[in-house]
Design a protein around this motif. Structure first.
Motif, mmCIF file in Angstrom:
data_model
loop_
_atom_site.group_PDB
_atom_site.id
_atom_site.type_symbol
_atom_site.label_atom_id
_atom_site.label_comp_id
_atom_site.label_asym_id
_atom_site.label_seq_id
_atom_site.Cartn_x
_atom_site.Cartn_y
_atom_site.Cartn_z
ATOM 1 N N GLN A 110 -14.954 61.661 7.161
ATOM 2 C CA GLN A 110 -14.045 61.691 6.275
ATOM 3 C C GLN A 110 -14.231 62.352 5.111
ATOM 4 O OE1 GLN A 110 -15.732 57.322 6.422
ATOM 5 N NE2 GLN A 110 -13.256 56.646 6.839
ATOM 6 N N LEU A 111 -15.710 62.386 5.240
ATOM 7 C CA LEU A 111 -15.766 63.368 3.783
ATOM 8 C C LEU A 111 -15.696 64.526 4.248
ATOM 9 C CD1 LEU A 111 -18.305 63.427 1.634
ATOM 10 C CD2 LEU A 111 -20.062 63.757 2.675
ATOM 11 N N GLY A 112 -16.304 65.269 5.062
ATOM 12 C CA GLY A 112 -14.698 66.590 5.426
ATOM 13 C C GLY A 112 -13.973 67.093 5.398
ATOM 14 N N GLY A 113 -12.966 65.921 5.665
ATOM 15 C CA GLY A 113 -11.506 65.440 5.355
ATOM 16 C C GLY A 113 -11.295 65.803 3.416
ATOM 17 N N LEU A 114 -12.169 65.253 3.121
ATOM 18 C CA LEU A 114 -11.923 64.985 1.847
ATOM 19 C C LEU A 114 -12.405 66.394 1.104
ATOM 20 C CD1 LEU A 114 -13.131 61.548 1.429
ATOM 21 C CD2 LEU A 114 -10.691 62.366 0.667
ATOM 22 N N ILE A 115 -13.000 66.911 1.741
ATOM 23 C CA ILE A 115 -13.838 68.373 0.679
ATOM 24 C C ILE A 115 -13.138 69.433 1.099
ATOM 25 C CG2 ILE A 115 -16.135 69.322 0.696
ATOM 26 C CD1 ILE A 115 -17.811 67.613 0.945
ATOM 27 N N VAL A 116 -12.557 69.459 2.050
ATOM 28 C CA VAL A 116 -11.440 70.312 2.582
ATOM 29 C C VAL A 116 -10.279 69.987 1.470
ATOM 30 C CG1 VAL A 116 -10.447 70.963 4.571
ATOM 31 C CG2 VAL A 116 -12.275 70.504 4.883
ATOM 32 N N GLY A 117 -9.647 69.498 1.400
ATOM 33 C CA GLY A 117 -8.835 68.619 1.329
ATOM 34 C C GLY A 117 -8.706 69.384 -0.435
ATOM 35 N N TYR A 118 -10.337 69.071 -1.219
ATOM 36 C CA TYR A 118 -10.301 69.232 -2.969
ATOM 37 C C TYR A 118 -10.066 70.767 -2.486
ATOM 38 C CZ TYR A 118 -12.168 69.603 -7.475
ATOM 39 O OH TYR A 118 -12.380 69.952 -8.428
ATOM 40 N N LEU A 119 -10.699 71.553 -1.505
ATOM 41 C CA LEU A 119 -11.267 73.343 -1.681
ATOM 42 C C LEU A 119 -9.838 73.599 -2.047
ATOM 43 C CD1 LEU A 119 -14.598 73.599 -0.035
ATOM 44 C CD2 LEU A 119 -13.927 73.418 -2.272
ATOM 45 N N LEU A 120 -8.630 72.930 -0.983
ATOM 46 C CA LEU A 120 -7.005 73.979 -1.076
ATOM 47 C C LEU A 120 -6.940 73.252 -2.187
ATOM 48 C CD1 LEU A 120 -6.649 72.680 2.201
ATOM 49 C CD2 LEU A 120 -6.888 74.939 2.188
ATOM 50 N N PHE A 121 -7.044 72.234 -2.523
ATOM 51 C CA PHE A 121 -6.417 72.308 -3.672
ATOM 52 C C PHE A 121 -6.712 73.078 -5.309
ATOM 53 C CE2 PHE A 121 -7.177 69.983 -8.197
ATOM 54 C CZ PHE A 121 -6.254 69.820 -9.216
ATOM 55 N N VAL A 122 -8.542 73.094 -5.404
ATOM 56 C CA VAL A 122 -8.574 74.205 -6.019
ATOM 57 C C VAL A 122 -8.417 75.473 -6.089
ATOM 58 C CG1 VAL A 122 -11.318 74.590 -6.944
ATOM 59 C CG2 VAL A 122 -11.106 72.483 -6.414
ATOM 60 N N GLY A 123 -8.061 76.034 -4.691
ATOM 61 C CA GLY A 123 -7.458 77.466 -4.684
ATOM 62 C C GLY A 123 -6.176 77.726 -5.267
ATOM 63 N N VAL A 124 -5.762 76.504 -4.767
ATOM 64 C CA VAL A 124 -4.247 76.887 -5.026
ATOM 65 C C VAL A 124 -4.638 76.395 -6.324
ATOM 66 C CG1 VAL A 124 -1.783 75.236 -5.157
ATOM 67 C CG2 VAL A 124 -2.748 75.531 -3.200
ATOM 68 N N TYR A 125 -5.003 76.070 -7.636
ATOM 69 C CA TYR A 125 -5.162 75.146 -8.384
ATOM 70 C C TYR A 125 -5.859 77.096 -9.869
ATOM 71 C CZ TYR A 125 -6.281 73.552 -13.024
ATOM 72 O OH TYR A 125 -6.710 73.367 -14.417
ATOM 73 N N THR A 126 -6.486 77.865 -8.738
ATOM 74 C CA THR A 126 -7.168 79.082 -9.024
ATOM 75 C C THR A 126 -6.232 79.859 -9.124
ATOM 76 O OG1 THR A 126 -8.713 78.364 -8.112
ATOM 77 C CG2 THR A 126 -9.127 80.490 -8.799
ATOM 78 N N THR A 127 -5.495 80.352 -7.692
ATOM 79 C CA THR A 127 -4.238 80.918 -7.706
ATOM 80 C C THR A 127 -2.738 80.950 -8.451
ATOM 81 O OG1 THR A 127 -4.637 80.829 -5.233
ATOM 82 C CG2 THR A 127 -2.465 81.732 -5.803
ATOM 83 N N ALA A 128 -2.751 79.535 -8.874
ATOM 84 C CA ALA A 128 -1.730 79.325 -10.029
ATOM 85 C C ALA A 128 -2.883 80.153 -11.431
ATOM 86 C CB ALA A 128 -1.834 78.159 -10.337
ATOM 87 N N TRP A 129 -3.611 79.929 -11.561
ATOM 88 C CA TRP A 129 -4.653 80.347 -13.134
ATOM 89 C C TRP A 129 -4.689 81.627 -12.937
ATOM 90 C CZ3 TRP A 129 -10.632 78.913 -14.595
ATOM 91 C CH2 TRP A 129 -10.351 78.711 -15.738
ATOM 92 N N PHE A 130 -4.815 82.294 -12.075
ATOM 93 C CA PHE A 130 -4.880 83.952 -11.513
ATOM 94 C C PHE A 130 -3.785 84.493 -11.988
ATOM 95 C CE2 PHE A 130 -9.710 83.564 -10.225
ATOM 96 C CZ PHE A 130 -9.811 84.094 -11.646
ATOM 97 N N ILE A 131 -2.213 83.916 -11.471
ATOM 98 C CA ILE A 131 -0.653 84.134 -11.588
ATOM 99 C C ILE A 131 -0.601 84.387 -13.366
ATOM 100 C CG2 ILE A 131 1.500 83.836 -11.087
ATOM 101 C CD1 ILE A 131 0.434 83.415 -8.545
ATOM 102 N N TYR A 132 -1.399 82.700 -13.916
ATOM 103 C CA TYR A 132 -0.328 82.890 -15.204
ATOM 104 C C TYR A 132 -1.476 83.742 -15.572
ATOM 105 C CZ TYR A 132 -0.330 80.612 -19.373
ATOM 106 O OH TYR A 132 0.171 80.784 -20.986
#
Length: 73
Positions: free
Chosen positions: A42-64
């Protein structure tokens, strides 16, 4: 310093930090309230999901940032 925090990128950075704090608090709360705590799967799934979110967030930040640097203000 205040000008940086109120800029668009400052808001992105503060929002990202806030999401990290909320995520860490949620993990702590879940580990305390779930019977038996969080399992490693469960912990691994939550962390992987959060890291995917952070990756998309960071990508949007760099695009902006790229779009903002090309525009004339």
């Amino acid at each position: 310093m205040r000008e940086r925090l109120t800029s668009d990128l400052g808001v992105y950075a503060i929002s990202g930090l806030f999401s990290l704090v909320v995520f860490a608090f949620a993990l702590w709360l879940l580990s305390r309230t779930l019977p038996g705590g969080l399992a490693s799967r469960q912990l691994g799934g939550l962390i992987v999901g959060y890291l995917l979110f952070v990756g998309v967030y960071t990508t949007a930040w760099f695009i902006y940032t790229g779009i903002d640097s090309r525009e004339e203000v």
